[in-house]
Motif scaffolding. Structure first.
Motif, PDB file in Angstrom:
ATOM      1  N   MET A   1       0.840  -1.187   0.000  1.00 10.49           N
ATOM      2  CA  MET A   1       0.000   0.000   0.000  1.00 10.49           C
ATOM      3  C   MET A   1       0.878   1.241   0.000  1.00 10.49           C
ATOM      4  N   GLY A   2       0.355   2.307  -0.573  1.00 16.91           N
ATOM      5  CA  GLY A   2       1.099   3.550  -0.635  1.00 16.91           C
ATOM      6  C   GLY A   2       0.173   4.740  -0.786  1.00 16.91           C
ATOM      7  N   TRP A   3       0.773   5.912  -0.866  1.00 20.01           N
ATOM      8  CA  TRP A   3       0.034   7.161  -0.994  1.00 20.01           C
ATOM      9  C   TRP A   3       0.435   7.910  -2.256  1.00 20.01           C
ATOM     10  N   TYR A   4      -0.554   8.452  -2.946  1.00 23.34           N
ATOM     11  CA  TYR A   4      -0.368   9.299  -4.115  1.00 23.34           C
ATOM     12  C   TYR A   4      -1.104  10.610  -3.896  1.00 23.34           C
ATOM     13  N   ARG A   5      -0.805  11.593  -4.722  1.00 23.61           N
ATOM     14  CA  ARG A   5      -1.539  12.846  -4.669  1.00 23.61           C
ATOM     15  C   ARG A   5      -1.650  13.433  -6.067  1.00 23.61           C
ATOM     16  N   GLN A   6      -2.666  14.257  -6.259  1.00 20.58           N
ATOM     17  CA  GLN A   6      -2.880  14.912  -7.538  1.00 20.58           C
ATOM     18  C   GLN A   6      -3.379  16.328  -7.312  1.00 20.58           C
ATOM     19  N   ALA A   7      -2.617  17.292  -7.796  1.00 20.61           N
ATOM     20  CA  ALA A   7      -3.003  18.688  -7.744  1.00 20.61           C
ATOM     21  C   ALA A   7      -3.732  19.046  -9.036  1.00 20.61           C
ATOM     22  N   PRO A   8      -4.585  20.064  -9.003  1.00 20.95           N
ATOM     23  CA  PRO A   8      -5.309  20.462 -10.216  1.00 20.95           C
ATOM     24  C   PRO A   8      -4.368  20.752 -11.376  1.00 20.95           C
ATOM     25  N   GLY A   9      -4.665  20.168 -12.526  1.00 22.91           N
ATOM     26  CA  GLY A   9      -3.864  20.393 -13.709  1.00 22.91           C
ATOM     27  C   GLY A   9      -2.559  19.630 -13.754  1.00 22.91           C
ATOM     28  N   LYS A  10      -2.317  18.779 -12.779  1.00 22.05           N
ATOM     29  CA  LYS A  10      -1.077  18.027 -12.739  1.00 22.05           C
ATOM     30  C   LYS A  10      -1.350  16.529 -12.708  1.00 22.05           C
ATOM     31  N   GLN A  11      -0.316  15.767 -13.031  1.00 16.81           N
ATOM     32  CA  GLN A  11      -0.424  14.316 -13.014  1.00 16.81           C
ATOM     33  C   GLN A  11      -0.398  13.786 -11.588  1.00 16.81           C
ATOM     34  N   ARG A  12      -1.051  12.657 -11.403  1.00 16.85           N
ATOM     35  CA  ARG A  12      -0.988  12.002 -10.112  1.00 16.85           C
ATOM     36  C   ARG A  12       0.434  11.485  -9.887  1.00 16.85           C
ATOM     37  N   GLU A  13       0.959  11.718  -8.695  1.00 11.17           N
ATOM     38  CA  GLU A  13       2.323  11.338  -8.400  1.00 11.17           C
ATOM     39  C   GLU A  13       2.402  10.509  -7.123  1.00 11.17           C
ATOM     40  N   LEU A  14       3.400   9.680  -7.076  1.00 12.61           N
ATOM     41  CA  LEU A  14       3.660   8.892  -5.878  1.00 12.61           C
ATOM     42  C   LEU A  14       4.204   9.798  -4.788  1.00 12.61           C
ATOM     43  N   VAL A  15       3.617   9.700  -3.608  1.00 11.96           N
ATOM     44  CA  VAL A  15       4.099  10.435  -2.444  1.00 11.96           C
ATOM     45  C   VAL A  15       4.997   9.543  -1.598  1.00 11.96           C
ATOM     46  N   ALA A  16       4.511   8.363  -1.278  1.00 11.23           N
ATOM     47  CA  ALA A  16       5.271   7.419  -0.469  1.00 11.23           C
ATOM     48  C   ALA A  16       4.724   6.020  -0.694  1.00 11.23           C
ATOM     49  N   GLY A  17       5.614   5.071  -0.878  1.00 13.81           N
ATOM     50  CA  GLY A  17       5.200   3.698  -1.044  1.00 13.81           C
ATOM     51  C   GLY A  17       6.382   2.764  -1.146  1.00 13.81           C
ATOM     52  N   PRO A  18       6.158   1.474  -0.917  1.00 11.98           N
ATOM     53  CA  PRO A  18       7.253   0.514  -0.975  1.00 11.98           C
ATOM     54  C   PRO A  18       7.654   0.187  -2.402  1.00 11.98           C
ATOM     55  N   THR A  19       8.933  -0.029  -2.594  1.00  9.98           N
ATOM     56  CA  THR A  19       9.451  -0.512  -3.865  1.00  9.98           C
ATOM     57  C   THR A  19       9.451  -2.033  -3.852  1.00  9.98           C
ATOM     58  N   SER A  20       9.793  -2.628  -4.992  1.00  7.99           N
ATOM     59  CA  SER A  20       9.856  -4.081  -5.066  1.00  7.99           C
ATOM     60  C   SER A  20      10.922  -4.649  -4.145  1.00  7.99           C
ATOM     61  N   GLY A  21      11.893  -3.819  -3.788  1.00 12.43           N
ATOM     62  CA  GLY A  21      12.949  -4.247  -2.892  1.00 12.43           C
ATOM     63  C   GLY A  21      12.605  -4.105  -1.424  1.00 12.43           C
ATOM     64  N   GLY A  22      11.428  -3.566  -1.134  1.00 13.82           N
ATOM     65  CA  GLY A  22      10.989  -3.438   0.240  1.00 13.82           C
ATOM     66  C   GLY A  22      11.304  -2.105   0.887  1.00 13.82           C
ATOM     67  N   ARG A  23      12.044  -1.251   0.224  1.00 14.95           N
ATOM     68  CA  ARG A  23      12.337   0.072   0.755  1.00 14.95           C
ATOM     69  C   ARG A  23      11.198   1.040   0.449  1.00 14.95           C
ATOM     70  N   ILE A  24      11.066   2.049   1.283  1.00 15.14           N
ATOM     71  CA  ILE A  24      10.052   3.067   1.081  1.00 15.14           C
ATOM     72  C   ILE A  24      10.598   4.150   0.169  1.00 15.14           C
ATOM     73  N   ASN A  25       9.865   4.448  -0.884  1.00 20.35           N
ATOM     74  CA  ASN A  25      10.237   5.484  -1.823  1.00 20.35           C
ATOM     75  C   ASN A  25       9.389   6.726  -1.564  1.00 20.35           C
ATOM     76  N   TYR A  26      10.039   7.849  -1.298  1.00 21.34           N
ATOM     77  CA  TYR A  26       9.354   9.116  -1.094  1.00 21.34           C
ATOM     78  C   TYR A  26       9.639  10.054  -2.248  1.00 21.34           C
ATOM     79  N   ALA A  27       8.645  10.841  -2.601  1.00 19.87           N
ATOM     80  CA  ALA A  27       8.875  11.906  -3.561  1.00 19.87           C
ATOM     81  C   ALA A  27       9.918  12.861  -2.999  1.00 19.87           C
ATOM     82  N   ASP A  28      10.790  13.361  -3.867  1.00 19.90           N
ATOM     83  CA  ASP A  28      11.846  14.255  -3.401  1.00 19.90           C
ATOM     84  C   ASP A  28      11.280  15.464  -2.666  1.00 19.90           C
ATOM     85  N   SER A  29      10.130  15.933  -3.093  1.00 16.99           N
ATOM     86  CA  SER A  29       9.551  17.134  -2.519  1.00 16.99           C
ATOM     87  C   SER A  29       9.040  16.941  -1.091  1.00 16.99           C
TER      88      SER A  29
END
Length: 115
Positions: A34-62
């Protein structure tokens, strides 16, 4: 089938904090991650935080260093702790669950950060 419901969105001033929750129900045992995404008006939905296939959590740089994802398997719930919120964080936040053969999305919860 899996159902996802998000809670915790709202209006907050810059520098404040919010904690989002996502409760999963249905065929819980089919969920792989499970993970979290977000979408701002006029922008693409982006990954905020979620696990990778390797088991590590990937966070958006921002959001790195400000947001933290966590979960409670016993409650079938995933959380997103958001600190030091900025106006640029304003978006609809979606919970995502990856199952064995399908992907599921919550209805989304609005987060608005005022300057």
């Amino acid at each position: 089938q899996v159902q996802l419901v998000e809670f915790g969105g709202g209006l907050v001033q810059a520098g404040g904090s919010l904690r989002l929750s996502c409760e999963a129900s249905g065929n819980i045992f089919s969920i792989v991650a499970m993970g979290w995404y977000r979408q701002a008006p006029g922008k693409q939905r982006e990954l905020v935080a979620g696990p990778t296939s390797g088991g590590r959590i990937n966070y958006a740089d921002s959001v790195k260093g400000r947001f933290t994802i966590s979960g409670d398997n016993a409650k079938s719930t995933v959380y997103l702790q958001m600190n030091s919120l900025e106006p640029e964080d304003t978006a609809v936040y979606y919970c995502n669950a990856r199952g064995r053969v399908a992907e599921y999305w919550g209805q989304g919860t609005q987060v608005t950060v005022s300057s």
